[in-house]
Design an enzyme around this catalytic site. Structure first.
Site, PDB file in Angstrom:
ATOM      1  N   HIS A 209     -53.628 -43.249 -18.818  1.00 28.42           N
ATOM      2  CA  HIS A 209     -52.932 -43.928 -17.722  1.00 28.42           C
ATOM      3  C   HIS A 209     -51.782 -44.752 -18.296  1.00 28.42           C
ATOM      4  O   HIS A 209     -51.877 -45.249 -19.419  1.00 28.42           O
ATOM      5  CB  HIS A 209     -53.934 -44.829 -16.977  1.00 28.42           C
ATOM      6  CG  HIS A 209     -53.338 -45.474 -15.776  1.00 28.42           C
ATOM      7  ND1 HIS A 209     -52.594 -46.629 -15.849  1.00 28.42           N
ATOM      8  CD2 HIS A 209     -53.356 -45.105 -14.473  1.00 28.42           C
ATOM      9  CE1 HIS A 209     -52.176 -46.931 -14.630  1.00 28.42           C
ATOM     10  NE2 HIS A 209     -52.631 -46.034 -13.776  1.00 28.42           N
ATOM     11  N   ASP A 328     -53.151 -43.389  -6.345  1.00 24.71           N
ATOM     12  CA  ASP A 328     -52.691 -44.517  -7.161  1.00 24.71           C
ATOM     13  C   ASP A 328     -52.867 -45.825  -6.384  1.00 24.71           C
ATOM     14  O   ASP A 328     -52.055 -46.743  -6.481  1.00 24.71           O
ATOM     15  CB  ASP A 328     -51.248 -44.358  -7.657  1.00 24.71           C
ATOM     16  CG  ASP A 328     -51.029 -45.000  -9.030  1.00 24.71           C
ATOM     17  OD1 ASP A 328     -51.920 -45.732  -9.503  1.00 24.71           O
ATOM     18  OD2 ASP A 328     -49.956 -44.774  -9.617  1.00 24.71           O
TER      19      ASP A 328
END
Ligand code: VNL
Ligand code: VNL
Ligand code: MN
Length: 371
Positions: A209, A328
């Site tokens: 990430h 997200d």
């Protein structure tokens, strides 16, 4: 040019575009059997203890680029960032309400960036364990709605491996999250190979990430808030992925699975050039072409990139089995992400794979569909 001439000039394009559109509408208008089951795969959360440590970092004069966002979220929220922290800290009722309101079946939870990776080693090791315990509790409280990725402290690779084993074997978690670099170092470096080896042995993917670019490449990102999601995050993770491919690290761990978000952090678009410039035998140890590693070892998610053309390109480039849907949350709004996966020009089979099927396979998510 009058309208008639313009139409004549454009007729070639227009015919091609019309054919595309017909195909797209034909696909869109195919009614689906029932509702689309949706697993969102890059959904951020936190716990109060980690928020407190990040607040402490925000109060220092540390000029690391991640501190900019940490100040905005944990210390001096603006109107745009004010909703992030309460949303991150809720891994129960409110999150589920939000999911229900938009028809999202599951969140694959992960501790938000920068995770524990800016803490001193002892703090990082113990807070990763605590976060994993809390996430596992949330999953066991709502097994039909949540799955979760585990954190670990790359600062201490040996203890990281222990925590990785505990997270998969004892807590039943679904893989790992690493927020890109740790103190400016990347996972291709041999000191981190035990982490790669453990993930491969556990057959659990590592989600790389974003966080802001590491200090060594920070300078041009210090203006206009370029360090964050607008551009810096993609440069940081893209660089991490290219390091993993060109270092030959993946030759040692051929079954390692890595997942990256944001429609592949621009890597799919670069594969041709990466292959041309980064072929084996040219000043580097990699045994395969970058595109071969990318297709073998990587999967991508759609987090924060709701562009049907980019989605189609990625499917054609790396295969539909390697693409997963993500929101997200809470950094991106849920409604447009849902609209994207429900209306993007995809075949029924592609849509089912991207919305949930690939995530079930790759992260071993056992779906308990509630009746
Ligand atoms: C943002 C977007 C931040 C996505 C994130 O993690 C993220 C942002 C800190 O727009 O600030 O995963
Ligand atoms: C799979 C899992 C594939 C994780 C991946 O990349 C991955 C899979 C191709 O189960 O097929 O990163
Ligand atoms: Mn994210």
């Amino acid at each position: 040019m009058d309208r008639r001439t313009a139409l004549g000039v454009m007729s070639g394009f227009a015919a091609a575009a019309a054919a595309d559109l017909r195909e797209i509408h034909a696909q869109e208008s195919t009614p689906r059997r029932g509702r689309l089951f949706k697993i969102a795969t890059e959904e951020a959360c936190s716990i109060p203890e980690i928020a407190e440590e990040l607040r402490n970092i925000a109060r220092t004069g540390w000029d690391n680029l991640d501190v900019l966002l940490i100040r905005d979220v944990y210390l001096r929220p603006s109107r745009t960032t004010a909703r992030f922290l309460p949303s991150l800290l809720d891994i129960g009722a409110h999150r589920i309400e939000e999911m229900d309101a938009h028809g999202v079946d599951m969140h694959l939870l992960s501790l938000t960036a920068p995770g524990v990776q800016m803490f001193d080693t002892e703090t990082a090791v113990s807070l990763a364990q605590l976060a994993n315990d809390r996430l596992a509790e949330a999953v066991s409280a709502h097994p039909a709605r949540f799955a979760a990725l585990a954190s670990f402290a790359p600062q201490d690779p040996k203890r990281a491996v222990k925590e990785m084993e505990r997270a998969i074997r004892e807590l039943g978690m679904n893989g790992f999250v690493v927020n890109s670099h740790t103190n400016g170092e990347y996972l291709d470096q041999p000191k981190y190979w035990p982490i790669l080896e453990a993930a491969e042995a556990l057959d659990a993917p590592i989600y790389i990430h974003p966080r802001a670019p590491s200090d060594g490449m920070a300078a041009p990102f210090r203006d206009y808030r370029m360090e964050a999601a607008v551009w810096g995050y993609g440069c940081e993770v893209g660089t991490h992925v290219v390091r993993l491919m060109l270092s030959g690290a993946l030759d040692r761990f051929p079954k390692l699975k890595i997942v990256i978000g944001h429609m592949g952090e621009a890597i799919p678009f670069w594969l041709w050039r990466l292959d041309f410039m980064g072929a084996p035998g040219e000043r580097r140890p990699n045994q395969l072409k970058p595109s071969e590693y990318f297709r073998r070892n990587f999967a991508i998610t759609t987090s924060g990139v709701e562009d049907p053309l980019a989605l189609r390109y990625c499917i054609d480039r790396i295969g539909v089995d390697s693409v997963m849907w993500a929101i997200d949350y809470p950094y991106q709004p849920t409604a447009p992400a849902v609209k994207f996966i429900e209306t993007a020009p995809l075949s029924d089979e592609e849509r089912e794979k991207i919305a949930h099927g690939n995530a079930e396979r790759i992260f071993r998510i056992r779906v308990a569909r509630e009746s």
